[in-house]
Design a protein around this motif. Structure first.
Motif, short mmCIF file in Angstrom:
data_model
loop_
_atom_site.label_atom_id
_atom_site.label_comp_id
_atom_site.label_asym_id
_atom_site.label_seq_id
_atom_site.Cartn_x
_atom_site.Cartn_y
_atom_site.Cartn_z
N GLU A 139 -2.74 7.65 -3.05
CA GLU A 139 -3.85 6.70 -3.19
C GLU A 139 -3.28 5.28 -3.27
O GLU A 139 -2.09 5.09 -3.03
CB GLU A 139 -4.73 7.05 -4.41
CG GLU A 139 -3.97 7.33 -5.70
CD GLU A 139 -3.38 6.09 -6.31
OE1 GLU A 139 -4.15 5.25 -6.82
OE2 GLU A 139 -2.15 5.96 -6.30
N ARG A 140 -4.11 4.33 -3.60
CA ARG A 140 -3.75 2.90 -3.46
C ARG A 140 -2.39 2.52 -4.05
O ARG A 140 -1.63 1.76 -3.46
CB ARG A 140 -4.85 2.04 -4.07
CG ARG A 140 -5.02 2.21 -5.58
CD ARG A 140 -6.27 1.57 -6.11
NE ARG A 140 -7.46 2.32 -5.73
CZ ARG A 140 -8.68 2.06 -6.18
NH1 ARG A 140 -8.87 1.06 -7.04
NH2 ARG A 140 -9.71 2.78 -5.80
N THR A 149 -6.38 -0.87 -1.60
CA THR A 149 -5.00 -0.83 -1.12
C THR A 149 -4.62 -2.16 -0.49
O THR A 149 -3.51 -2.67 -0.67
CB THR A 149 -4.82 0.33 -0.10
OG1 THR A 149 -5.22 1.56 -0.70
CG2 THR A 149 -3.37 0.44 0.34
N ILE A 162 -2.91 6.78 3.16
CA ILE A 162 -3.96 7.20 2.23
C ILE A 162 -4.43 8.60 2.60
O ILE A 162 -4.72 8.88 3.77
CB ILE A 162 -5.16 6.23 2.28
CG1 ILE A 162 -4.78 4.85 1.74
CG2 ILE A 162 -6.35 6.79 1.48
CD1 ILE A 162 -5.87 3.79 1.92
N GLU A 208 -11.24 2.69 -1.36
CA GLU A 208 -9.80 2.95 -1.48
C GLU A 208 -9.00 2.06 -0.52
O GLU A 208 -7.96 1.52 -0.88
CB GLU A 208 -9.52 4.42 -1.20
CG GLU A 208 -8.15 4.89 -1.66
CD GLU A 208 -7.95 4.73 -3.15
OE1 GLU A 208 -6.83 4.31 -3.54
OE2 GLU A 208 -8.87 5.00 -3.94
N CYS A 226 -7.34 10.80 2.66
CA CYS A 226 -8.80 10.75 2.51
C CYS A 226 -9.32 12.05 1.91
O CYS A 226 -10.16 12.04 1.01
CB CYS A 226 -9.46 10.50 3.87
SG CYS A 226 -11.27 10.52 3.81
N MET A 261 -12.95 12.77 0.46
CA MET A 261 -13.65 11.54 0.10
C MET A 261 -14.89 11.31 0.98
O MET A 261 -14.88 11.63 2.16
CB MET A 261 -12.75 10.31 0.29
CG MET A 261 -11.70 10.09 -0.75
SD MET A 261 -10.85 8.51 -0.39
CE MET A 261 -9.41 8.66 -1.42
N LEU A 307 -16.25 6.20 -0.73
CA LEU A 307 -15.02 6.25 -1.52
C LEU A 307 -13.82 5.78 -0.71
O LEU A 307 -12.96 5.06 -1.21
CB LEU A 307 -14.78 7.67 -2.03
CG LEU A 307 -15.65 8.14 -3.20
CD1 LEU A 307 -15.43 9.62 -3.48
CD2 LEU A 307 -15.35 7.31 -4.45
N LEU A 308 -13.77 6.19 0.57
CA LEU A 308 -12.67 5.74 1.42
C LEU A 308 -12.73 4.24 1.62
O LEU A 308 -11.69 3.56 1.59
CB LEU A 308 -12.72 6.45 2.78
CG LEU A 308 -11.60 6.04 3.76
CD1 LEU A 308 -10.22 6.39 3.20
CD2 LEU A 308 -11.80 6.70 5.12
#
Length: 339
Positions: free
Chosen positions: A34-35, A67, A50, A63, A52, A55, A59-60
Motif C-alpha cells: 500500500e501507499r 501514494t 500498489i 490509495e 488493488c 478494492m 478505495l483505489l
C-alpha cells in the motif's frame, strides 16, 4: 553513491521501461503493498506496485492519490483480471496518470489491455507458460513477469529456474521479461539478468521492511521461518478444487486440511451438494490475509510468504534491502568476469 556498472548495464532496458533507477519491482501483496511501502520502494530507486486486490474504485482512487503525496517517482498498480469492476479500476488509473498497470490472476478479459494502452499506460502481464507469454505479447502486453512456484501467495506448478530456462531464451532478446519467485539475494538476481531478464520482482523480501505496515507479529513469524515452513496449500479431494497458495504453516493451514476432510465426508453422506461443498472450501480463508497482516492473527490468519522467507531475518529499511541486492549482484558479476 555505490556504482553498480555491470548490474546497471544488464538492467538498462528494464530501468528505461519502468522509469526507475533499478529494475526491481515489488510484488503486489494485498494489505502490504500500500501507499507506505510502495512510495518507499519507488523513492529508494525500485519500482513500487500498489496491490488493488478487492478494492473498490473509490478505495483505489484514494490509495493512488495518497501514494502520489509520498513520492514523485513512478509506481504501478496491480489489478486482478477477475475483478468485477476491472474497467472502472482502469479508469481510476487513467485519472491519476498511472504509467504501468500489472494484470494478474488470469488471462486479461477482452478489451482490458486495449483500454489500459489507450490511456497511454504500459501493460505488464503474468505468463506461467511460454505459449501464453507469446500470446499475451501478441495481444499487446508490453512486458511479462514469469513467476515460479517458490513465490508467496497464489502460485503455479513450475519452479522459477525452470520457467526462466524455458522462457528467457525464447523471448528475452526481443521482449521485456521480469523474473519472480524465490529471489532473496542479489546473486540470484544477477543470474537471471545474465540469462536475459530485464529485471526481477520480489515480494517476500520487502514484506517486513521498516516501511511495511504489516503487524509486528506477522513480521516476527517471517523472521523465525525457514524456507520449508512456506508450504503450498494441499488439496484433499479432487472434487473440491483448491487454488494453490504458499503461506507459512500455522494452525489455520492444519484446520484447512481438516475442513476439507469434513466437507468431503458431508458430500459423501449427501448432507451437502457439490455447489455448497465447494463454497464452504472457498469461504474458509475469507478475510484471512487481512487478519494476519493487519490484525496480527498469525495463528488462524493466512501468513502468505515465499520460500525466500528464510533470508528475511530482521526489519530493514527498503533502501538497505535494495542496496544489498545491488551490491550482491555486482559482486557476483564482477567475480565471474574476473574468473
Amino acid at each position: 553513491m555505490a556504482v553498480h556498472t555491470k548490474t546497471s548495464a544488464l538492467m538498462a532496458r528494464g530501468c528505461e521501461f519502468l522509469g526507475s533507477e533499478y529494475a526491481i519491482l515489488c510484488g503486489a501483496m494485498s494489505w502490504v503493498s500500500e501507499r507506505n511501502l510502495v512510495s518507499a520502494i519507488s523513492n529508494a530507486g525500485g519500482f513500487g506496485v500498489i496491490a488493488c486486490g478487492a478494492m473498490t474504485p473509490e478505495l483505489l482512487d484514494a490509495e493512488i492519490a495518497a501514494t502520489k503525496t509520498l513520492t514523485d517517482k513512478p509506481f504501478g498498480v496491480n489489478l486482478i483480471t477477475m475483478h468485477p469492476q476491472l474497467f472502472d479500476l482502469i479508469e481510476v488509473c487513467k485519472k491519476h496518470g498511472v504509467g504501468h498497470v500489472v494484470l494478474a490472476g488470469g488471462i486479461p478479459p477482452k478489451g482490458s489491455v486495449e483500454a489500459i494502452k489507450a490511456n497511454g499506460a504500459r501493460v505488464i502481464c503474468f505468463a506461467p507458460t511460454l505459449a501464453l507469454g507469446k500470446k499475451l505479447l501478441r495481444s499487446g502486453a508490453d512486458a511479462l513477469v514469469i513467476e515460479g512456484m517458490e513465490a508467496g501467495g497464489h502460485i503455479g506448478p513450475v519452479s522459477t529456474s525452470v520457467l526462466a530456462q524455458e522462457i528467457l531464451p525464447s523471448l528475452a532478446a526481443d521482449n521485456l521479461v521480469f523474473v519472480a519467485g524465490g529471489i532473496g539475494r542479489g546473486e540470484a538476481m544477477a543470474g537471471y539478468l545474465e540469462m536475459g531478464a530485464a529485471g526481477v520482482q520480489l515480494g517476500t523480501r520487502f514484506a517486513c521492511a521498516s516501511e511495511s505496515i504489516a503487524h509486528p507479529d506477522f513480521k516476527k513469524m517471517f523472521f523465525r521461518a525457514s524456507a520449508r515452513d512456506a508450504v503450498a496449500s494441499v488439496q484433499v479431494d479432487p472434487r473440491l478444487p483448491v487454488i494453490p497458495v504458499r503461506a507459512l504453516k500455522n494452525k489455520g493451514t492444519e484446520e484447512f486440511t481438516a475442513k476439507q476432510i469434513e466437507v468431503a465426508k458431508k458430500l459423501d453422506a449427501g448432507e451437502v451438494d457439490m455447489g455448497e461443498a465447494q463454497l464452504q472450501i472457498e469461504h474458509f480463508w475469507a478475510g484471512a490475509l487481512r487478519r494476519a497482516v493487519i490484525e496480527g492473527d498469525v495463528e488462524s490468519g493466512s501468513v502468505m510468504a515465499g520460500q525466500s522467507v528464510g533470508m528475511v531475518t530482521r526489519e530493514e529499511p527498503v533502501a538497505e534491502i535494495l542496496a544489498s541486492l545491488m551490491a550482491e549482484s555486482e559482486a557476483a558479476l564482477s567475480n565471474r568476469a574476473a574468473a
